[in-house]
Design an enzyme around this catalytic site. Structure first.
Site, PDB file in Angstrom:
ATOM      1  N   HIS A  65       0.463 129.283  61.941  1.00  0.00           N
ATOM      2  CA  HIS A  65      -0.263 128.535  62.964  1.00  0.00           C
ATOM      3  C   HIS A  65       0.563 128.477  64.241  1.00  0.00           C
ATOM      4  O   HIS A  65       1.422 127.617  64.365  1.00  0.00           O
ATOM      5  CB  HIS A  65      -0.543 127.114  62.475  1.00  0.00           C
ATOM      6  CG  HIS A  65      -1.586 127.051  61.416  1.00  0.00           C
ATOM      7  ND1 HIS A  65      -2.920 126.920  61.703  1.00  0.00           N
ATOM      8  CD2 HIS A  65      -1.506 127.133  60.076  1.00  0.00           C
ATOM      9  CE1 HIS A  65      -3.624 126.910  60.589  1.00  0.00           C
ATOM     10  NE2 HIS A  65      -2.796 127.045  59.579  1.00  0.00           N
ATOM     11  N   CYS A 122      -4.537 132.188  60.746  1.00  0.00           N
ATOM     12  CA  CYS A 122      -4.588 131.690  59.365  1.00  0.00           C
ATOM     13  C   CYS A 122      -5.801 132.278  58.644  1.00  0.00           C
ATOM     14  O   CYS A 122      -5.893 133.477  58.462  1.00  0.00           O
ATOM     15  CB  CYS A 122      -4.561 130.168  59.329  1.00  0.00           C
ATOM     16  SG  CYS A 122      -4.138 129.525  57.694  1.00  0.00           S
ATOM     17  N   GLU A 138      -0.251 127.303  66.967  1.00  0.00           N
ATOM     18  CA  GLU A 138      -0.486 126.016  67.643  1.00  0.00           C
ATOM     19  C   GLU A 138       0.319 124.882  67.022  1.00  0.00           C
ATOM     20  O   GLU A 138       0.340 123.769  67.529  1.00  0.00           O
ATOM     21  CB  GLU A 138      -1.988 125.687  67.647  1.00  0.00           C
ATOM     22  CG  GLU A 138      -2.571 125.133  66.351  1.00  0.00           C
ATOM     23  CD  GLU A 138      -2.846 126.176  65.265  1.00  0.00           C
ATOM     24  OE1 GLU A 138      -2.367 127.314  65.382  1.00  0.00           O
ATOM     25  OE2 GLU A 138      -3.549 125.817  64.291  1.00  0.00           O
TER      26      GLU A 138
END
Lengths: 201, 252
Positions: free
Chosen positions: A179, A77, A181
């Site tokens: 992202h 990001c 994650e």
């Protein structure tokens, strides 16, 4: 070991948890010795570009990244945006200049900004980062600025009124605008591939 | 192309999901972590955890639940309930939440929106509003929909966006629990005048209600529901498959 660089921006809880979920050893650290011992580096980042770039420089951690030519580095990001020459978020600010290109505000007629949600990757260039995923897999984005003038290093884009840079690579340095994650199984598979990359010697 | 999001909402009290029922493959449906894992595996695009505890002790249990969820589920997590200060934002963000939804806290102190947006970014601040028709206008209700604030809803939501809210979760009290579909006129009134993502909440009873929602109002970004998912009346995977078959972009 993955060193998740802690330079005081954003929350690293989920990033660390996602590495743990794939069985990788990841430490959150701002200790240059620990980063040097790691075999790969993750540069996270949430928030404003200028503030993050300043914090990275003040901590001296920018040099660690700039001098690393072998270990895989992944920026996520804002961490990806910092890899570029400069950003135009709240004025013009210098980035790390590892990947040529600029970061500018997303301007798409009739579409909402931030670009927030799940979007399908269009893989432009095969990369070890995409070992376990394919075009069409959706990943999660939250951003108002995007990288432009960087076509040479683009690995993947997504469609949002225009082509938005989703992933980049230059040598051992990778960047994801999304992202991983927070991108479910596809995201974990990207981190898995990152952890399996050979360290160039 | 950006996909439409489907969001199950989990009300959590004293560390347990309220209204959770039974799924054959989930060993403890009232455990928020187990239920969150189940929904994530089924294709949920995001989860909302709503903290309905009143006590401090309950609050600590909630943050523990949140942490354990964020360690096990890798999709965006939005947290609401009991958010009154920027410290409350920090408390849940530190446990792995990505967004924080404010409702009564913002009505009491609208500056909370500005302060939180400055600190954590607009994308982090979700304004949640319980709205009901009163005397021909849309009125905002507080305290879980029990108290008429007298505020006109559309102007309130516009003000919230101007202050920095990055997303709107619009819950129609008029359609909530009725299971006859989302409140399309109310949603249109909001999407006509705002340019941030809008989550529709209240009224979903079946798969067709989601198809109608996204077909009738392409400016709606997400559909939220609770009991129809908890009670197994709508299966997440079936829902997304049907949306896909109806040419609505979804993540499969």
């Amino acid at each position: 070991m993955v060193a998740i660089i802690d330079y005081g921006v954003g929350n690293l809880f989920s990033v660390q948890a996602s590495f743990k979920a794939i069985g990788a050893n990841a430490v959150v650290t701002n200790d240059i010795n620990v980063i040097n011992e790691a075999d790969r580096i993750l540069l996270p980042g949430v928030g404003a570009f200028k503030d993050a770039a300043n914090k990275l420089r003040e901590s001296g951690l920018d040099q660690v990244i700039l001098n690393e030519k072998e270990k895989p580095i992944l920026g996520i990001c804002l961490g990806m945006q910092l890899l570029f020459d400069r950003s135009f978020e709240y004025g013009e600010n210098e980035g790390l200049g590892i990947i040529p290109g600029d970061v500018v505000e997303i301007e798409v007629p009739n579409l909402k900004v931030p670009h927030m949600g799940w979007n399908a990757l269009d893989i432009k260039c095969q990369s070890p980062l995409f070992k376990y995923i394919k075009s069409g897999d959706c990943v999660y984005f939250v951003h108002s600025f995007h990288a432009v003038n960087c076509s040479e290093n683009v690995l993947a884009t997504v469609e949002y009124g225009a082509d938005i840079t989703a992933a980049v690579q230059k040598g051992n340095v990778f960047g994801c605008q999304f992202h991983p994650e927070k991108s479910g199984e596809a995201g974990l598979n990207i981190l898995r591939a990152f952890c399996e990359m050979e360290v160039e010697k | 192309m950006i996909t439409k999001r489907i969001i199950p909402c989990l009300d959590v009290r004293d560390g347990r999901v309220v209204k959770g029922v039974n799924f054959e493959n989930v060993k403890d449906v009232n455990d928020p972590v187990e239920l969150a894992k189940f929904y994530s595996a089924g294709g949920a695009d995001e989860l909302v955890f709503y903290d309905i505890t009143a006590s401090n002790e309950g609050r600590n249990i909630f943050t523990d639940v949140l942490k354990r969820t964020a360690e096990n589920v890798f999709i965006p997590l939005c947290v609401g309930g009991g958010i009154n200060t920027v410290d409350d934002f920090k408390r849940v963000l530190d446990c792995g939440a990505d967004k924080v939804s404010v409702n009564s806290g913002a009505l009491r102190n609208p500056d909370l929106i500005d302060a939180a947006a400055r600190l954590y970014g607009n994308q982090c601040v979700v304004i949640s509003a319980d709205v009901k028709r009163v005397n021909g206008e849309f009125r905002v209700f507080a305290k879980g929909g029990r108290e008429d604030t007298g505020r006109e809803a559309i102007s309130w939501l516009k003000e919230c966006v101007d202050r920095g809210a990055g997303e709107i979760c619009l819950n129609s009290i008029d359609t909530d629990g009725v299971k006859q579909g989302f409140d399309l006129p109310m949603l249109k009134a909001v999407t006509d005048v705002t340019n941030v993502p809008v989550i529709a909440s209240g009224g979903a009873g079946k798969i067709e209600d989601f198809i109608t929602l996204f077909k009738e109002n392409p400016k709606v970004d997400a559909g939220l529901a609770a009991s129809i998912f908890h009670f197994g009346e709508v299966d997440m995977h079936d829902l997304k498959l049907e949306l896909y078959k109806n040419d609505i972009p979804v993540r499969l």
